[in-house]
Design a protein around this motif. Sequence first.
Motif: not given
Length: 200
Positions: A108-119
């Motif tokens: 999950p921390l890794g996914y936060l680097f991905n700006s494609a995930f919305d709020e």
Amino acid sequence: MKLYYAPQACSMASHIILRELQLPFEAIRVDNRSKRTADGQDFLGINPKGYVAALQLDNGEVLTEGPAILQYLADLKPESGLAAPNGTWQRVRLQETLNFITTEIHGPLGYLFNSAFDEPAQKVFRQKLAKRLALLEQTLERQDYLQGSQFGIADAYLFTVLRWTALFAIELANWPALVRFQARVEQRPAVRDALAVELA
Ligand SMILES: N[C@@H](CCC(=O)N[C@@H](CS)C(=O)NCC(=O)O)C(=O)O
């Protein structure tokens, strides 16, 4: 051995453990965007997965996946105590912890680097992380390190990924035992040396 790493990425856990074990190795920096190495190689030719960490052994074999690399390294010097011996119940517990870090914290921390995930998606990852960090908090309130009183490979991994919380305004102070853990691990000479190289 050659460790392919990106500064302050998850590969730092393997970097720390190579230094803890005082093993001879060459650290080769990878540009994760261009997939080129600092010594001019195509990183995809070394690790087709395209991500760090990758450990190239002296026989040419390339080992990937942080938890596998960490266990391989610790087993080169079992007397270090950085991993419980293979075949023991404590080793199974260590693998349980490594898998927890990789899927429940690193993921999950890794996914936060991905700006494609919305709020809304980011909120899901943050809520999941908070639950998982609360569990680690309980463990580290009772003991100094994840497996007990002695530093080991899971601690190097957790230390590495928890550093990313600062990048996403995740207030680690909500989990005081985690703050104390980070400070404890950061004092280790091998950790300081790895950080000095990766922050340079
Ligand atoms: N499953 C892999 C994941 C490794 C990973 O997430 N590496 C990141 C840095 S922490 C990376 O190199 N990402 C670049 C990319 O995927 O292109 C492991 O546990 O080692």
